[in-house]
Design a protein around this motif. Structure first.
Motif, mmCIF file in Angstrom:
data_model
loop_
_atom_site.group_PDB
_atom_site.id
_atom_site.type_symbol
_atom_site.label_atom_id
_atom_site.label_comp_id
_atom_site.label_asym_id
_atom_site.label_seq_id
_atom_site.Cartn_x
_atom_site.Cartn_y
_atom_site.Cartn_z
ATOM 1 N N ASP A 18 26.375 86.181 95.294
ATOM 2 C CA ASP A 18 25.974 86.837 96.541
ATOM 3 C C ASP A 18 24.470 87.066 96.646
ATOM 4 O O ASP A 18 24.013 87.758 97.556
ATOM 5 N N SER A 19 23.683 86.475 95.755
ATOM 6 C CA SER A 19 22.234 86.658 95.781
ATOM 7 C C SER A 19 21.590 85.797 96.867
ATOM 8 O O SER A 19 21.785 84.577 96.899
ATOM 9 N N PRO A 20 20.795 86.394 97.754
ATOM 10 C CA PRO A 20 20.066 85.594 98.746
ATOM 11 C C PRO A 20 19.125 84.566 98.120
ATOM 12 O O PRO A 20 18.855 83.525 98.711
ATOM 13 N N TRP A 23 21.029 81.365 97.620
ATOM 14 C CA TRP A 23 21.220 80.636 98.880
ATOM 15 C C TRP A 23 19.925 79.945 99.300
ATOM 16 O O TRP A 23 19.954 78.812 99.792
ATOM 17 N N ASP A 69 26.415 81.744 103.661
ATOM 18 C CA ASP A 69 25.708 81.856 104.936
ATOM 19 C C ASP A 69 24.600 80.820 105.037
ATOM 20 O O ASP A 69 23.781 80.669 104.126
ATOM 21 N N TRP A 152 11.229 84.714 99.611
ATOM 22 C CA TRP A 152 11.869 83.468 99.188
ATOM 23 C C TRP A 152 11.146 82.262 99.788
ATOM 24 O O TRP A 152 11.071 81.193 99.161
#
Length: 266
Positions: A18-20, A23, A69, A152
């Motif tokens: 679930d770490s952005p 992604w 996502d 990021w």
């Protein structure tokens, strides 16, 4: 890419599915032209190094298909195991085709100095190197207490150049990239760096006795001395993204030769 097929990138991390940052790295690899598959621990697994521990039921380790996502069509799995376990499993029959590269991160926090030994982010790419795969551990220098949004996008601005370096390297190469948490326009040039003595912080462990008995209490302490110039810590502190090649498990011959004089003296 010279191959008739796209190179396959396994995207993993130690912060969990679930770490952005995970992604973002998957999106960056997709945009670079890789065939991407994401497989990461189902919970946070920071600090596990190259452990191949998993939650087993007999000889089974559960995994859970996920949709991430902003990453439609990219297969993703939450695995009940550590990052190096995931990578090792990919090379022992799970993934077909196998990955060509392992990209691990983007870790929330720098991985610096010889303390990278303890990093699950780094452990994943070292595990990949044992399978002959090139690997890149990616970390963003966001202090644990920092409440600002991790940048990021700055990592993704640096990523194409670093991927070129990775793909030009020999099979089994393991690289570690650390990026300042600054706007992309404010960072310095990418620099190759040697490892600092330990890292940006150290953990102090004290024995304490309380109502529940003895326990070890951990506290993070920042390094008191200034960073050494030319190291990953020194260059990152000065605003440079740093790239370091890491060496995985290998032998060093001559141990008996070095001990020979003392053995003869007895």
């Amino acid at each position: 890419m010279a191959s008739s097929r796209r190179l396959r990138a396994l995207i993993t991390n130690d912060d969990g599915i679930d770490s952005p940052g995970l992604w973002a790295l998957a999106a960056g690899a997709r945009d670079a032209g890789f065939d991407v598959v994401v497989a990461a621990p189902h919970v946070d697994a920071s600090g596990v190094g190259a452990s191949v521990l998993s939650v087993r039921e007999g000889n089974r380790t559960r995994l859970h298909r996920r949709e991430l996502d902003g990453l439609p069509g990219i297969p993703a799995y939450a695995v009940e195991g550590h990052p190096a376990f995931i990578v090792h499993s990919a090379g022992r029959g799970w993934l077909d085709p196998e990955p060509d590269v392992v990209l691990s991160g983007i870790n929330r926090g720098a991985n610096l100095g010889h303390a990278v030994l303890h990093s699950g982010t780094v452990g994943a790419v070292l595990a990949g190197s044992l399978h002959g795969w090139r690997g890149l551990a990616v970390s963003l220098d966001v202090p644990e207490q920092d409440t600002e949004r991790p940048r990021w996008e700055t990592v993704l601005a640096v990523l194409p150049e670093v991927l070129d370096v990775l793909l030009a390297a020999p099979d089994g190469t393991a690289l570690s990239l650390n990026v300042p948490n600054l706007p992309a326009a404010e960072i310095g040039e990418l620099r190759e760096a040697r490892l600092s003595a330990f890292g940006a912080v150290q953990v102090r462990v004290d024995l304490r006795t309380g109502e529940h008995g003895e326990a070890l209490h951990s506290a993070v302490e920042e390094m008191a001395s200034a960073p050494e110039p030319g190291t990953d810590l020194g260059l990152l502190t000065a605003g440079h993204p740093t790239l370091t090649e890491l060496q995985s498990v290998s032998e060093r011959p001559g141990v008996l030769d070095r001990a020979a004089p003392s053995r003869r003296a007895g």
